[in-house]
Design a protein around this motif. Structure first.
Motif, PDB file in Angstrom:
ATOM      1  N   ARG A  73       0.924  -1.280  -0.209  1.00  0.00           N
ATOM      2  CA  ARG A  73       0.115  -0.022  -0.043  1.00  0.00           C
ATOM      3  C   ARG A  73       0.842   1.187   0.079  1.00  0.00           C
ATOM      4  O   ARG A  73       1.922   1.294   0.868  1.00  0.00           O
ATOM      5  CB  ARG A  73      -0.805  -0.055   1.158  1.00  0.00           C
ATOM      6  N   LEU A  74       0.541   2.146  -0.877  1.00  0.00           N
ATOM      7  CA  LEU A  74       1.258   3.495  -0.987  1.00  0.00           C
ATOM      8  C   LEU A  74       0.356   4.545  -0.510  1.00  0.00           C
ATOM      9  O   LEU A  74      -0.940   4.466  -0.996  1.00  0.00           O
ATOM     10  CB  LEU A  74       1.767   3.640  -2.504  1.00  0.00           C
ATOM     11  N   PRO A  93       6.479  -3.902 -17.722  1.00  0.00           N
ATOM     12  CA  PRO A  93       4.980  -3.683 -17.974  1.00  0.00           C
ATOM     13  C   PRO A  93       4.171  -3.833 -16.802  1.00  0.00           C
ATOM     14  O   PRO A  93       4.567  -4.860 -16.045  1.00  0.00           O
ATOM     15  CB  PRO A  93       4.793  -4.943 -18.988  1.00  0.00           C
ATOM     16  N   TYR A  94       2.847  -3.167 -16.856  1.00  0.00           N
ATOM     17  CA  TYR A  94       2.077  -3.505 -15.417  1.00  0.00           C
ATOM     18  C   TYR A  94       0.681  -3.375 -16.166  1.00  0.00           C
ATOM     19  O   TYR A  94       0.338  -2.799 -17.114  1.00  0.00           O
ATOM     20  CB  TYR A  94       2.388  -2.636 -14.414  1.00  0.00           C
ATOM     21  N   GLN A  95      -0.133  -3.861 -15.263  1.00  0.00           N
ATOM     22  CA  GLN A  95      -1.695  -3.479 -15.509  1.00  0.00           C
ATOM     23  C   GLN A  95      -2.232  -2.829 -14.496  1.00  0.00           C
ATOM     24  O   GLN A  95      -1.911  -2.981 -13.091  1.00  0.00           O
ATOM     25  CB  GLN A  95      -2.477  -5.018 -15.787  1.00  0.00           C
ATOM     26  N   VAL A 113       2.423  -6.053 -11.386  1.00  0.00           N
ATOM     27  CA  VAL A 113       3.696  -6.385 -12.172  1.00  0.00           C
ATOM     28  C   VAL A 113       3.850  -7.757 -11.966  1.00  0.00           C
ATOM     29  O   VAL A 113       3.741  -8.423 -11.085  1.00  0.00           O
ATOM     30  CB  VAL A 113       4.900  -5.576 -11.382  1.00  0.00           C
ATOM     31  N   ALA A 114       3.827  -8.549 -13.211  1.00  0.00           N
ATOM     32  CA  ALA A 114       4.091  -9.934 -13.324  1.00  0.00           C
ATOM     33  C   ALA A 114       5.889 -10.105 -13.085  1.00  0.00           C
ATOM     34  O   ALA A 114       6.538  -9.703 -14.062  1.00  0.00           O
ATOM     35  CB  ALA A 114       3.584 -10.639 -14.524  1.00  0.00           C
ATOM     36  N   ILE A 121       3.056  -9.055  -8.303  1.00  0.00           N
ATOM     37  CA  ILE A 121       3.066  -8.074  -7.254  1.00  0.00           C
ATOM     38  C   ILE A 121       2.061  -7.032  -7.431  1.00  0.00           C
ATOM     39  O   ILE A 121       1.842  -6.425  -8.690  1.00  0.00           O
ATOM     40  CB  ILE A 121       4.727  -7.475  -7.109  1.00  0.00           C
ATOM     41  N   GLU A 122       1.306  -6.795  -6.417  1.00  0.00           N
ATOM     42  CA  GLU A 122       0.325  -5.714  -6.544  1.00  0.00           C
ATOM     43  C   GLU A 122       0.781  -4.473  -5.529  1.00  0.00           C
ATOM     44  O   GLU A 122       1.340  -4.711  -4.470  1.00  0.00           O
ATOM     45  CB  GLU A 122      -0.853  -6.066  -5.785  1.00  0.00           C
ATOM     46  N   PHE A 123       0.683  -3.098  -6.083  1.00  0.00           N
ATOM     47  CA  PHE A 123       0.620  -2.010  -5.452  1.00  0.00           C
ATOM     48  C   PHE A 123      -0.738  -1.184  -5.285  1.00  0.00           C
ATOM     49  O   PHE A 123      -1.307  -1.267  -6.517  1.00  0.00           O
ATOM     50  CB  PHE A 123       1.593  -1.024  -6.019  1.00  0.00           C
TER      51      PHE A 123
END
Length: 133
Positions: A73-74, A93-95, A113-114, A121-123
C-alpha cells in the motif's frame, strides 16, 4: 494485525532481488545462515520479503515457484508517482485496475506487475492519490 513477511520461492533469485530493491525500494539486509540460498529484504528496519532459491527440489505437496501475489500500500501521491517512475525506467509492463468505492472504503487503484511466471506483485493506493494525465 499486520503482515510480518511474505516468502517467494523462485529459481531466479537475482531478478527478484533487483526488482524488490530497484523498483519497490526495499533494502537487502541480514539473513540467518540457512542451508538454502536466498535474501531477506527490508522495509523500515524489518525483513518483509524472504526470497528462497527454488532450484532445490520442492517438498511433497509444495509447488515451486509459488506465491499468488503480495500487495504493497502506498499512502501518498508522491509515493505513487515515484513508483511509476521506477517502473518506467526499465520499461516494466504493468496492468491497472480500479476498485470502486464501497461504503466507507474509498476508491482505489491497483497496479499489478508480473515479476515471474506465477509471481505477481500488487501496489495499491487511494484513487485520490493518482494524477491523471
Amino acid at each position: 494485525m499486520q503482515i510480518d513477511h511474505a516468502t517467494i520461492v523462485t529459481a531466479d533469485l537475482e531478478t527478484a532481488r533487483r526488482f524488490f530493491v530497484d523498483v519497490v525500494g526495499l533494502t537487502q539486509g541480514a539473513r540467518p545462515p540457512f542451508s538454502i540460498d536466498g535474501y531477506w529484504l527490508y522495509a523500515n528496519g524489518r525483513p518483509v520479503i524472504h526470497l528462497i532459491d527454488a532450484t532445490v527440489p520442492a517438498q511433497t505437496g509444495r509447488a515451486a515457484p509459488r506465491i499468488d501475489h503480495i500487495a504493497f500500500r502506498l499512502e501518498s501521491a508522491d509515493e505513487w508517482q515515484a513508483l511509476l517512475q521506477r517502473l518506467h525506467a526499465p520499461d516494466l509492463p504493468y496492468q491497472l485496475a480500479e476498485v470502486p468505492q464501497m461504503g466507507p472504503q474509498q476508491a482505489e487503484l491497483q497496479l499489478f506487475v508480473a515479476l515471474a511466471p506465477g509471481v505477481v506483485i500488487e501496489f495499491v493506493t487511494a484513487l485520490r492519490h493518482v494524477r491523471r494525465s
